[in-house]
Motif scaffolding. Structure first.
Motif, PDB file in Angstrom:
ATOM      1  N   THR A 125      26.979  27.224  14.536  1.00  0.00           N
ATOM      2  CA  THR A 125      27.295  27.249  15.957  1.00  0.00           C
ATOM      3  C   THR A 125      28.690  26.725  16.216  1.00  0.00           C
ATOM      4  O   THR A 125      29.466  27.306  16.965  1.00  0.00           O
ATOM      5  CB  THR A 125      26.284  26.405  16.745  1.00  0.00           C
ATOM      6  OG1 THR A 125      24.983  26.936  16.526  1.00  0.00           O
ATOM      7  CG2 THR A 125      26.588  26.429  18.227  1.00  0.00           C
ATOM      8  N   SER A 126      29.042  25.588  15.592  1.00  0.00           N
ATOM      9  CA  SER A 126      30.345  24.986  15.811  1.00  0.00           C
ATOM     10  C   SER A 126      31.451  25.922  15.378  1.00  0.00           C
ATOM     11  O   SER A 126      32.466  26.079  16.056  1.00  0.00           O
ATOM     12  CB  SER A 126      30.445  23.658  15.054  1.00  0.00           C
ATOM     13  OG  SER A 126      29.463  22.750  15.495  1.00  0.00           O
ATOM     14  N   THR A 127      31.271  26.579  14.213  1.00  0.00           N
ATOM     15  CA  THR A 127      32.290  27.476  13.711  1.00  0.00           C
ATOM     16  C   THR A 127      32.464  28.668  14.620  1.00  0.00           C
ATOM     17  O   THR A 127      33.577  29.105  14.911  1.00  0.00           O
ATOM     18  CB  THR A 127      31.925  27.942  12.283  1.00  0.00           C
ATOM     19  OG1 THR A 127      31.758  26.796  11.459  1.00  0.00           O
ATOM     20  CG2 THR A 127      33.007  28.843  11.719  1.00  0.00           C
TER      21      THR A 127
ATOM     22  N   TYR B 199      28.823  23.171  35.241  1.00  0.00           N
ATOM     23  CA  TYR B 199      29.186  23.136  33.825  1.00  0.00           C
ATOM     24  C   TYR B 199      28.886  24.482  33.165  1.00  0.00           C
ATOM     25  O   TYR B 199      29.726  25.041  32.443  1.00  0.00           O
ATOM     26  CB  TYR B 199      28.405  22.017  33.138  1.00  0.00           C
ATOM     27  CG  TYR B 199      28.610  21.915  31.651  1.00  0.00           C
ATOM     28  CD1 TYR B 199      29.642  21.140  31.136  1.00  0.00           C
ATOM     29  CD2 TYR B 199      27.774  22.575  30.759  1.00  0.00           C
ATOM     30  CE1 TYR B 199      29.837  21.029  29.760  1.00  0.00           C
ATOM     31  CE2 TYR B 199      27.955  22.479  29.391  1.00  0.00           C
ATOM     32  CZ  TYR B 199      28.982  21.704  28.894  1.00  0.00           C
ATOM     33  OH  TYR B 199      29.168  21.614  27.530  1.00  0.00           O
ATOM     34  N   TRP B 200      27.688  25.007  33.413  1.00  0.00           N
ATOM     35  CA  TRP B 200      27.300  26.294  32.822  1.00  0.00           C
ATOM     36  C   TRP B 200      28.266  27.392  33.254  1.00  0.00           C
ATOM     37  O   TRP B 200      28.716  28.198  32.428  1.00  0.00           O
ATOM     38  CB  TRP B 200      25.871  26.655  33.250  1.00  0.00           C
ATOM     39  CG  TRP B 200      25.393  27.952  32.673  1.00  0.00           C
ATOM     40  CD1 TRP B 200      24.740  28.154  31.501  1.00  0.00           C
ATOM     41  CD2 TRP B 200      25.544  29.257  33.271  1.00  0.00           C
ATOM     42  NE1 TRP B 200      24.475  29.492  31.317  1.00  0.00           N
ATOM     43  CE2 TRP B 200      24.950  30.184  32.382  1.00  0.00           C
ATOM     44  CE3 TRP B 200      26.112  29.721  34.456  1.00  0.00           C
ATOM     45  CZ2 TRP B 200      24.923  31.559  32.654  1.00  0.00           C
ATOM     46  CZ3 TRP B 200      26.085  31.080  34.726  1.00  0.00           C
ATOM     47  CH2 TRP B 200      25.498  31.993  33.834  1.00  0.00           C
ATOM     48  N   ALA B 201      28.605  27.433  34.536  1.00  0.00           N
ATOM     49  CA  ALA B 201      29.487  28.472  35.051  1.00  0.00           C
ATOM     50  C   ALA B 201      30.875  28.390  34.418  1.00  0.00           C
ATOM     51  O   ALA B 201      31.462  29.415  34.035  1.00  0.00           O
ATOM     52  CB  ALA B 201      29.593  28.357  36.576  1.00  0.00           C
ATOM     53  N   VAL B 202      31.395  27.173  34.286  1.00  0.00           N
ATOM     54  CA  VAL B 202      32.726  27.015  33.694  1.00  0.00           C
ATOM     55  C   VAL B 202      32.719  27.419  32.221  1.00  0.00           C
ATOM     56  O   VAL B 202      33.610  28.132  31.748  1.00  0.00           O
ATOM     57  CB  VAL B 202      33.220  25.554  33.859  1.00  0.00           C
ATOM     58  CG1 VAL B 202      34.469  25.307  33.028  1.00  0.00           C
ATOM     59  CG2 VAL B 202      33.496  25.251  35.326  1.00  0.00           C
TER      60      VAL B 202
ATOM     61  N   ARG C 228      32.143  30.821  26.324  1.00  0.00           N
ATOM     62  CA  ARG C 228      31.425  30.374  25.145  1.00  0.00           C
ATOM     63  C   ARG C 228      29.984  30.087  25.519  1.00  0.00           C
ATOM     64  O   ARG C 228      29.678  29.824  26.681  1.00  0.00           O
ATOM     65  CB  ARG C 228      32.075  29.116  24.556  1.00  0.00           C
ATOM     66  CG  ARG C 228      32.152  27.941  25.509  1.00  0.00           C
ATOM     67  CD  ARG C 228      32.753  26.703  24.855  1.00  0.00           C
ATOM     68  NE  ARG C 228      31.892  26.169  23.834  1.00  0.00           N
ATOM     69  CZ  ARG C 228      30.875  25.340  24.063  1.00  0.00           C
ATOM     70  NH1 ARG C 228      30.595  24.948  25.297  1.00  0.00           N
ATOM     71  NH2 ARG C 228      30.137  24.905  23.083  1.00  0.00           N
ATOM     72  N   PRO C 229      29.070  30.157  24.561  1.00  0.00           N
ATOM     73  CA  PRO C 229      27.663  29.843  24.849  1.00  0.00           C
ATOM     74  C   PRO C 229      27.484  28.352  25.107  1.00  0.00           C
ATOM     75  O   PRO C 229      28.377  27.550  24.834  1.00  0.00           O
ATOM     76  CB  PRO C 229      26.940  30.282  23.569  1.00  0.00           C
ATOM     77  CG  PRO C 229      27.990  30.180  22.499  1.00  0.00           C
ATOM     78  CD  PRO C 229      29.288  30.558  23.162  1.00  0.00           C
ATOM     79  N   THR C 230      26.332  28.003  25.638  1.00  0.00           N
ATOM     80  CA  THR C 230      26.078  26.603  25.991  1.00  0.00           C
ATOM     81  C   THR C 230      24.775  26.096  25.369  1.00  0.00           C
ATOM     82  O   THR C 230      23.845  25.692  26.074  1.00  0.00           O
ATOM     83  CB  THR C 230      26.016  26.441  27.522  1.00  0.00           C
ATOM     84  OG1 THR C 230      25.060  27.382  28.057  1.00  0.00           O
ATOM     85  CG2 THR C 230      27.368  26.684  28.160  1.00  0.00           C
TER      86      THR C 230
ATOM     87  N   GLY D   8      30.450  16.771  27.128  1.00  0.00           N
ATOM     88  CA  GLY D   8      30.339  18.219  27.207  1.00  0.00           C
ATOM     89  C   GLY D   8      31.686  18.903  27.331  1.00  0.00           C
ATOM     90  O   GLY D   8      31.981  19.866  26.618  1.00  0.00           O
ATOM     91  N   LEU D   9      32.528  18.425  28.240  1.00  0.00           N
ATOM     92  CA  LEU D   9      33.816  19.071  28.502  1.00  0.00           C
ATOM     93  C   LEU D   9      34.948  18.461  27.672  1.00  0.00           C
ATOM     94  O   LEU D   9      35.555  19.145  26.859  1.00  0.00           O
ATOM     95  CB  LEU D   9      34.136  18.969  29.995  1.00  0.00           C
ATOM     96  CG  LEU D   9      33.244  19.827  30.895  1.00  0.00           C
ATOM     97  CD1 LEU D   9      33.288  19.337  32.341  1.00  0.00           C
ATOM     98  CD2 LEU D   9      33.661  21.298  30.822  1.00  0.00           C
TER      99      LEU D   9
END
Length: 289
Positions: A4-6, A67-70, A77-79, A148-149
């Motif tokens: 996921t990170s990659t 947060y999801w919208a941004v 990117r996925p969340t 998160g951000l």
């Protein structure tokens, strides 16, 4: 976790062919979507954090939506870090660690004669209800902004280790506006909260886990009557501090006691090791220019 990170790292570093020209590219860069998200979440928090009843929790829910919208519309990117699946388990795990950390710290300080407690005499349910509502709002919005951000954006530019150091420093500095704050309080919070919560996020890659840890930490302090970062909201007990402020934290609260500062290292180091083992640490990004 490492896959996921990659994937996220590759998505961030890809070409930008969307509309908006240079401004669009700036906004969709890691630092751009970090600032956009922090403004949005911060605005929601500012409007709801001290509201009555369930308003802080409603604000936290709105902040998750922002947060999801941004992340989805701006960062593209996925969340997975805010996925509903497994969220309850992550909250409980984080809350257990946070509660244990605070209770062990308080017991050690009390054993050395630093704290004594007495019942405050308030109504149990209203006090607990108010504390839970406020601390849910605080934990969720702060973790969305800082872990998160900020942490995820900065680690895509300079790697996970630098992101931990930078976000930890800023987390400590953000508490300089609290009553009774000073350089030591900022440094203590940077180490025991900023770095530890950052390590917790790198280990689990889950906002619910770090929000649970943060929530249990603050709520336990408040209900025990211990000042929370210089503020003394209503709790179930009142606390009398005796002796050195280095032991008790003084008027600022538990965070500036040397006990949790040292104790946090015992939690942070294993979480870093687990994050590295599971591929949760990103290296510094190499420029393609």
């Amino acid at each position: 976790m490492s896959t996921t990170s990659t994937t996220q790292h590759d998505a961030d570093s890809g070409p930008d062919t969307g509309p908006g020209g240079r401004f669009g590219r700036i906004v969709r860069s890691p630092l751009g979507w970090m600032l956009t998200g922090m403004v949005g979440v911060g605005l929601v928090s500012g409007l709801t954090a001290t509201g009555p009843g369930p308003v802080p929790v409603l604000g936290a829910a709105a902040a998750v939506g922002v947060y999801w919208a941004v992340m989805r519309r701006v960062a593209r990117r996925p969340t997975p870090e805010i996925a509903r699946q497994g969220a309850g388990r992550e909250v409980l795990l984080g809350s257990g660690i946070g509660l244990g950390f605070i209770l062990v710290s308080v017991l050690l300080i009390s054993a050395f004669g630093g704290y004594s407690f007495s019942w405050a005499g308030g109504a149990f349910v209203p006090v607990v209800w108010s504390a839970v509502m406020v601390q849910i709002g605080t934990a969720v919005t702060e973790e969305l902004m800082f872990r998160g951000l900020a942490l995820q954006a900065l680690e895509r530019r300079w790697g996970s280790r630098a992101a931990i150091a930078i976000t930890g420093l800023f987390f400590g500095m953000a508490h300089l506006v609290a009553p009774g704050a000073n350089v030591w309080s900022a440094l203590a919070i940077a180490l025991e909260a900023g770095v530890m919560l950052g390590a917790a996020f790198l280990w689990r890659r889950n906002i619910w886990f770090v929000a649970g840890l943060h929530f249990a930490w603050n709520t336990a302090e408040q209900l025990l009557g211990i000042p929370v970062s210089g503020h003394t909201p209503e709790g179930l007990f009142t606390v009398d501090a005796h002796g050195s402020a280095l032991l008790t934290g003084g008027t600022f609260g538990l965070e500036t006691s040397i006990v949790p500062v040292l104790g946090s290292l015992l939690i942070t180091v294993p979480m870093f090791v687990l994050a590295r083992r599971d591929g949760g640490l990103l290296p510094r990004r190499r420029s393609s220019h």
